[in-house]
Write a protein that holds these residues in place. Structure first.
Motif, mmCIF file in Angstrom:
data_model
loop_
_atom_site.group_PDB
_atom_site.id
_atom_site.type_symbol
_atom_site.label_atom_id
_atom_site.label_comp_id
_atom_site.label_asym_id
_atom_site.label_seq_id
_atom_site.Cartn_x
_atom_site.Cartn_y
_atom_site.Cartn_z
ATOM 1 N N VAL A 57 0.838 -1.205 0.000
ATOM 2 C CA VAL A 57 0.000 0.000 0.000
ATOM 3 C C VAL A 57 0.870 1.251 0.000
ATOM 4 N N VAL A 58 1.848 1.296 0.890
ATOM 5 C CA VAL A 58 2.721 2.473 0.960
ATOM 6 C C VAL A 58 3.586 2.574 -0.285
ATOM 7 N N ALA A 59 4.106 1.435 -0.766
ATOM 8 C CA ALA A 59 5.010 1.457 -1.917
ATOM 9 C C ALA A 59 4.289 1.876 -3.190
ATOM 10 N N LEU A 60 3.026 1.508 -3.339
ATOM 11 C CA LEU A 60 2.279 1.936 -4.522
ATOM 12 C C LEU A 60 2.202 3.461 -4.613
ATOM 13 N N LEU A 61 1.894 4.098 -3.488
ATOM 14 C CA LEU A 61 1.815 5.556 -3.470
ATOM 15 C C LEU A 61 3.189 6.183 -3.696
ATOM 16 N N GLY A 62 4.210 5.645 -3.018
ATOM 17 C CA GLY A 62 5.546 6.195 -3.178
ATOM 18 C C GLY A 62 6.100 5.980 -4.573
ATOM 19 N N ALA A 63 5.880 4.795 -5.145
ATOM 20 C CA ALA A 63 6.383 4.511 -6.487
ATOM 21 C C ALA A 63 5.704 5.393 -7.524
ATOM 22 N N PHE A 64 4.408 5.623 -7.361
ATOM 23 C CA PHE A 64 3.694 6.494 -8.302
ATOM 24 C C PHE A 64 4.225 7.923 -8.227
ATOM 25 N N ALA A 65 4.471 8.410 -7.017
ATOM 26 C CA ALA A 65 4.992 9.770 -6.861
ATOM 27 C C ALA A 65 6.387 9.897 -7.471
ATOM 28 N N LEU A 66 7.239 8.904 -7.253
ATOM 29 C CA LEU A 66 8.605 8.973 -7.781
ATOM 30 C C LEU A 66 8.640 8.814 -9.296
ATOM 31 N N ALA A 67 7.704 8.065 -9.848
ATOM 32 C CA ALA A 67 7.723 7.810 -11.286
ATOM 33 C C ALA A 67 7.001 8.879 -12.091
ATOM 34 N N ARG A 68 5.962 9.501 -11.529
ATOM 35 C CA ARG A 68 5.118 10.405 -12.303
ATOM 36 C C ARG A 68 5.315 11.885 -11.958
ATOM 37 N N MET A 69 5.728 12.168 -10.759
ATOM 38 C CA MET A 69 5.778 13.559 -10.314
ATOM 39 C C MET A 69 7.221 14.044 -10.238
ATOM 40 N N ARG A 70 7.390 15.324 -10.481
ATOM 41 C CA ARG A 70 8.700 15.968 -10.384
ATOM 42 C C ARG A 70 8.658 16.954 -9.224
ATOM 43 N N PHE A 71 9.487 16.748 -8.223
ATOM 44 C CA PHE A 71 9.510 17.616 -7.057
ATOM 45 C C PHE A 71 10.946 17.729 -6.552
ATOM 46 N N GLY A 92 14.104 17.339 -4.473
ATOM 47 C CA GLY A 92 14.587 16.260 -3.607
ATOM 48 C C GLY A 92 14.219 14.873 -4.078
ATOM 49 N N ARG A 93 13.625 14.774 -5.259
ATOM 50 C CA ARG A 93 13.201 13.470 -5.766
ATOM 51 C C ARG A 93 14.373 12.525 -5.934
ATOM 52 N N ARG A 94 15.464 13.020 -6.533
ATOM 53 C CA ARG A 94 16.641 12.164 -6.723
ATOM 54 C C ARG A 94 17.232 11.739 -5.387
ATOM 55 N N GLY A 95 17.194 12.634 -4.419
ATOM 56 C CA GLY A 95 17.697 12.273 -3.089
ATOM 57 C C GLY A 95 16.876 11.171 -2.451
ATOM 58 N N PHE A 96 15.546 11.214 -2.669
ATOM 59 C CA PHE A 96 14.688 10.152 -2.162
ATOM 60 C C PHE A 96 15.089 8.808 -2.763
ATOM 61 N N ILE A 97 15.296 8.779 -4.067
ATOM 62 C CA ILE A 97 15.642 7.537 -4.747
ATOM 63 C C ILE A 97 16.973 7.000 -4.240
ATOM 64 N N ILE A 98 17.972 7.884 -4.111
ATOM 65 C CA ILE A 98 19.277 7.459 -3.592
ATOM 66 C C ILE A 98 19.146 6.950 -2.161
ATOM 67 N N GLY A 99 18.288 7.620 -1.384
ATOM 68 C CA GLY A 99 18.079 7.176 -0.012
ATOM 69 C C GLY A 99 17.484 5.781 0.063
ATOM 70 N N PHE A 100 16.514 5.489 -0.806
ATOM 71 C CA PHE A 100 15.928 4.153 -0.832
ATOM 72 C C PHE A 100 16.969 3.108 -1.250
ATOM 73 N N MET A 101 17.816 3.453 -2.210
ATOM 74 C CA MET A 101 18.870 2.523 -2.638
ATOM 75 C C MET A 101 19.841 2.238 -1.496
ATOM 76 N N CYS A 102 20.231 3.288 -0.783
ATOM 77 C CA CYS A 102 21.144 3.091 0.345
ATOM 78 C C CYS A 102 20.488 2.253 1.444
#
Length: 276
Positions: free
Chosen positions: A86-100, A102-112
């Protein structure tokens, strides 16, 4: 001609050898679980049971707290998978469709977070659970399993969401759908393969987790199957038949889930291709 034949054969031969190497331990575990004790302790290996017996499974099932730990494992695993999806669906949609920002920082943070071994935080986790008076409870297990699964789930679903053409969503919105409706009616059905693969990973991760439950849940009534399996051989000594039967019972849910979700994932891919 010979080189060409060799070039075609060696990948297949290598694949067969690797397949046998991976499958044989699983086969030996299940075969030993069904063998009578005489076959197990025989000096010469008995590759196939001379007689099928279910006595070892009865011994495993009749062990103390077996069904309690089965219920505990199912509760924390299923809840962790559902919450993370449930949480990942919302987060994945925001990261894939929206531009805001700190977005790249969020992605790097998830990878780390995905790469870092969470075991280094186990002392801090224990102190948090202890100070919250939640030791020997299934609630902290569910929450921490969700956090363990979440980074991988978000990163994986983000790739699936990004692969869905934006035009499909925009067409639905032109036809009168709101953004949530377009996501639910258009994008979500096309994410079936991603949902199946991530839920399978999450289930296996939570089902097999051992160190955390060993630290925060000391009471038998609040423990899960991995801890029960680790103590099984201590209780039953060299009863390899019962030990292999217990291991088989522990592995069966994962095998069933894999067979079921594999078919669902293929059907989801086919449905997505037709709808596209």
């Amino acid at each position: 001609m010979k080189r060409s034949l060799f070039g075609r054969l060696w990948p297949n031969v290598t694949a067969v050898v690797l397949f046998i190497g991976f499958v044989f331990p699983v086969y030996w575990m299940f075969a030993t679980a069904f063998k009578p004790t005489g076959d197990i302790i025989s000096e010469t290996p008995v590759w196939f049971p001379t007689e099928v017996t279910f006595d070892h499974f009865r011994t495993a099932i009749d062990a103390d707290n077996f069904w309690t730990m089965v219920a505990n494992s199912l509760i924390v695993t299923v809840l962790a998978v559902v919450f993370s999806l449930v949480v990942a669906l919302l987060g994945a949609f925001a990261l894939a469709r929206m531009r805001f920002k700190g977005r790249r920082g969020f992605i790097i943070g998830f990878m780390c977070a995905q790469m870092a071994p969470w075991e280094v935080m186990i002392i801090a986790i224990y102190m948090i659970v202890r100070d919250a008076s939640m030791l020997n409870s299934l609630v902290p297990l569910t929450l921490f399993y969700t956090m363990m699964i979440l980074p991988f789930t978000i990163l994986t679903l983000r790739g699936f969401v990004a692969a869905v053409p934006k035009e499909l969503e925009e067409s639905a919105m032109v036809d009168g759908c709101t953004r949530p409706q377009a996501f639910r009616l258009v994008i979500l059905p096309l994410l079936a393969p991603g949902l199946m693969s991530t839920s399978m990973f999450g289930f296996i991760t939570a089902w097999n987790e051992f160190p955390l439950v060993l630290v925060v849940n000391k009471e038998a009534g609040a423990q899960t199957l991995p801890l029960w399996l680790s103590s099984f051989q201590t209780v039953f000594g060299d009863d390899w038949g019962a030990t292999m039967a217990a291991s088989s019972l522990f592995a069966i849910p994962i095998l069933i889930l894999f067979v079921f979700l594999q078919r669902r994932a293929v059907s989801g891919l086919t449905a997505g291709a037709v709808k596209g």
